[in-house]
Design an enzyme around this catalytic site. Structure first.
Site, PDB file in Angstrom:
ATOM      1  N   ASN A   9      84.662  18.406 -15.935  1.00 60.15           N
ATOM      2  CA  ASN A   9      85.326  18.416 -14.632  1.00 60.15           C
ATOM      3  C   ASN A   9      86.825  18.273 -14.897  1.00 60.15           C
ATOM      4  O   ASN A   9      87.315  17.172 -15.116  1.00 60.15           O
ATOM      5  CB  ASN A   9      84.800  17.249 -13.778  1.00 60.15           C
ATOM      6  CG  ASN A   9      85.519  17.149 -12.446  1.00 60.15           C
ATOM      7  OD1 ASN A   9      86.266  18.061 -12.076  1.00 60.15           O
ATOM      8  ND2 ASN A   9      85.295  16.064 -11.729  1.00 60.15           N
ATOM      9  N   TRP A  10      87.491  19.412 -14.884  1.00 61.06           N
ATOM     10  CA  TRP A  10      88.923  19.391 -15.204  1.00 61.06           C
ATOM     11  C   TRP A  10      89.780  18.836 -14.074  1.00 61.06           C
ATOM     12  O   TRP A  10      90.970  18.595 -14.248  1.00 61.06           O
ATOM     13  CB  TRP A  10      89.400  20.819 -15.557  1.00 61.06           C
ATOM     14  CG  TRP A  10      89.064  21.234 -16.951  1.00 61.06           C
ATOM     15  CD1 TRP A  10      88.402  20.489 -17.895  1.00 61.06           C
ATOM     16  CD2 TRP A  10      89.391  22.475 -17.579  1.00 61.06           C
ATOM     17  NE1 TRP A  10      88.296  21.212 -19.059  1.00 61.06           N
ATOM     18  CE2 TRP A  10      88.897  22.426 -18.893  1.00 61.06           C
ATOM     19  CE3 TRP A  10      90.055  23.636 -17.156  1.00 61.06           C
ATOM     20  CZ2 TRP A  10      89.045  23.486 -19.787  1.00 61.06           C
ATOM     21  CZ3 TRP A  10      90.202  24.688 -18.036  1.00 61.06           C
ATOM     22  CH2 TRP A  10      89.704  24.612 -19.349  1.00 61.06           C
ATOM     23  N   LYS A  11      89.188  18.668 -12.901  1.00 63.05           N
ATOM     24  CA  LYS A  11      89.941  18.178 -11.734  1.00 63.05           C
ATOM     25  C   LYS A  11      91.194  19.054 -11.537  1.00 63.05           C
ATOM     26  O   LYS A  11      91.144  20.241 -11.842  1.00 63.05           O
ATOM     27  CB  LYS A  11      90.268  16.686 -11.890  1.00 63.05           C
ATOM     28  CG  LYS A  11      89.011  15.883 -12.264  1.00 63.05           C
ATOM     29  CD  LYS A  11      89.178  14.398 -12.155  1.00 63.05           C
ATOM     30  CE  LYS A  11      87.864  13.729 -12.546  1.00 63.05           C
ATOM     31  NZ  LYS A  11      87.878  12.289 -12.363  1.00 63.05           N
ATOM     32  N   HIS A  95      82.301  15.119  -4.874  1.00 64.34           N
ATOM     33  CA  HIS A  95      82.934  14.154  -5.782  1.00 64.34           C
ATOM     34  C   HIS A  95      83.630  13.070  -4.959  1.00 64.34           C
ATOM     35  O   HIS A  95      84.220  13.364  -3.917  1.00 64.34           O
ATOM     36  CB  HIS A  95      83.935  14.871  -6.688  1.00 64.34           C
ATOM     37  CG  HIS A  95      84.367  14.029  -7.843  1.00 64.34           C
ATOM     38  ND1 HIS A  95      85.274  13.004  -7.693  1.00 64.34           N
ATOM     39  CD2 HIS A  95      83.991  14.028  -9.140  1.00 64.34           C
ATOM     40  CE1 HIS A  95      85.439  12.411  -8.863  1.00 64.34           C
ATOM     41  NE2 HIS A  95      84.676  13.007  -9.764  1.00 64.34           N
ATOM     42  N   GLU A  97      86.336  11.656  -5.326  1.00 61.67           N
ATOM     43  CA  GLU A  97      87.765  11.907  -5.095  1.00 61.67           C
ATOM     44  C   GLU A  97      87.954  12.786  -3.855  1.00 61.67           C
ATOM     45  O   GLU A  97      89.008  12.742  -3.220  1.00 61.67           O
ATOM     46  CB  GLU A  97      88.388  12.564  -6.337  1.00 61.67           C
ATOM     47  CG  GLU A  97      88.578  11.529  -7.445  1.00 61.67           C
ATOM     48  CD  GLU A  97      88.609  12.093  -8.842  1.00 61.67           C
ATOM     49  OE1 GLU A  97      88.736  13.319  -9.012  1.00 61.67           O
ATOM     50  OE2 GLU A  97      88.495  11.289  -9.792  1.00 61.67           O
ATOM     51  N   GLU A 167      77.665   8.990 -10.317  1.00 61.17           N
ATOM     52  CA  GLU A 167      79.031   8.623 -10.704  1.00 61.17           C
ATOM     53  C   GLU A 167      79.443   7.359  -9.973  1.00 61.17           C
ATOM     54  O   GLU A 167      79.992   7.438  -8.863  1.00 61.17           O
ATOM     55  CB  GLU A 167      80.001   9.736 -10.304  1.00 61.17           C
ATOM     56  CG  GLU A 167      79.714  11.059 -10.958  1.00 61.17           C
ATOM     57  CD  GLU A 167      81.009  11.738 -11.352  1.00 61.17           C
ATOM     58  OE1 GLU A 167      81.101  12.167 -12.494  1.00 61.17           O
ATOM     59  OE2 GLU A 167      81.932  11.791 -10.517  1.00 61.17           O
ATOM     60  N   GLY A 173      87.293   7.379 -14.301  1.00 56.86           N
ATOM     61  CA  GLY A 173      88.680   7.329 -14.740  1.00 56.86           C
ATOM     62  C   GLY A 173      89.192   5.937 -15.061  1.00 56.86           C
ATOM     63  O   GLY A 173      90.390   5.738 -15.232  1.00 56.86           O
ATOM     64  N   SER A 212      83.760   7.697 -17.070  1.00 57.84           N
ATOM     65  CA  SER A 212      84.264   7.185 -18.349  1.00 57.84           C
ATOM     66  C   SER A 212      83.318   7.426 -19.523  1.00 57.84           C
ATOM     67  O   SER A 212      83.193   6.585 -20.411  1.00 57.84           O
ATOM     68  CB  SER A 212      84.608   5.690 -18.233  1.00 57.84           C
ATOM     69  OG  SER A 212      85.650   5.521 -17.288  1.00 57.84           O
TER      70      SER A 212
END
Ligand code: PGA
Length: 256
Positions: A9-11, A95, A97, A167, A173, A212
């Site tokens: 997941n490169w975000k 997600h 985020e 998650e 992160g 993580s």
């Protein structure tokens, strides 16, 4: 038997030049994995770059969101059919985020899940609790409620061949991963919930862990019975670290 799956997941990271280095390395080092599927989920503008670099290799690519409607006047949205046009096979949905920074509701995610599935994409549905919810001991209840809108919309059978990524929000992160036992326990809970409604879907759904994951903890996580792989953020931006995680999953699959 479910194949392991490692998803990058490169975000909102990358550039044409940086991506090319990563993709070239993945292509050189990950094309011979026998027991692990690998997918790279890139920002939309780089789908074509992923397609042109990874076509003809076993490495798949995908996106990190999709519009909930098939087509129409929805400024700023991207349709599932457009992702398909660029050869995408996976799409990350829900997600945390997106729910925290963009107010994405579970109902919206449920609609996108069904849209993605109908278009022939494999959704990677993210679920997980906050630290407060874990400390209050309500994490299973929270995750269960994140799955319910999808089940309500289309039944548990929709999870057949889909992917769920557990998650925990406190682990994303932060460098603070869930322990293999904490993750296994939630994965088992998710699989049992689906099994009560649709045993076949429960057997086939891949439940991966995100939060993580790094080269040091990947082996122990991948060795757990209900952990079918990982969703990798930070370490997917480092070729060596991401590749080590993929090899950890490969070794765990061989040992199973
Ligand atoms: P992280 O991100 O590996 O950097 O914790 C995981 C994710 O958000 O998917």
């Amino acid at each position: 038997m479910r194949r392991k799956l490692v998803v990058a997941n490169w975000k909102m990271h990358g550039s044409l030049a940086q991506n090319q280095q990563l993709l070239d390395s993945f292509k050189a080092h990950l094309a011979n994995l026998k027991h692990v599927d690998v997918a790279i989920c890139v920002p939309y503008p780089y789908l074509q770059q992923a397609q042109s670099t990874l076509s003809g290799t076993p490495i798949a690519w995908g996106a990190q969101n999709v519009g909930k409607y098939p087509v129409g006047a929805y400024t700023g949205e991207v349709a599932a059919s457009m992702l398909k046009d660029f050869g995408a096979t996976y799409v990350i949905l829900g997600h945390s985020e997106r729910s925290t920074a963009y107010c994405e509701s579970a109902e919206n995610v449920a609609a996108k899940f069904v849209t993605a599935k109908n278009a022939g994409l494999t959704p990677v549905l993210c679920v997980g609790e906050t630290l407060q919810e874990r400390e209050a001991g309500v994490m299973e209840h929270v995750v269960s409620e994140q799955l319910d809108p999808i089940i309500a919309l289309h039944g548990a059978g929709i999870f057949k061949n889909a992917v769920i990524s557990y998650e925990p929000i406190w682990a994303i992160g932060t460098g603070l991963s869930a322990t293999p036992e904490q993750a296994q326990s939630m994965h088992e809970f998710i699989r049992e919930k689906i099994a009560r409604l649709d045993p076949e879907a429960a057997m086939s759904v891949r439940i991966i862990y995100g939060g993580s994951v790094n080269p040091l903890n990947a082996s122990k996580l991948a060795a757990m019975q209900d952990i079918d792989g990982g969703l990798i953020g930070r370490c997917s931006l480092n070729a060596d670290e991401f590749e080590q995680i993929c090899f950890a999953a490969e070794n765990a699959a061989i040992k199973h």
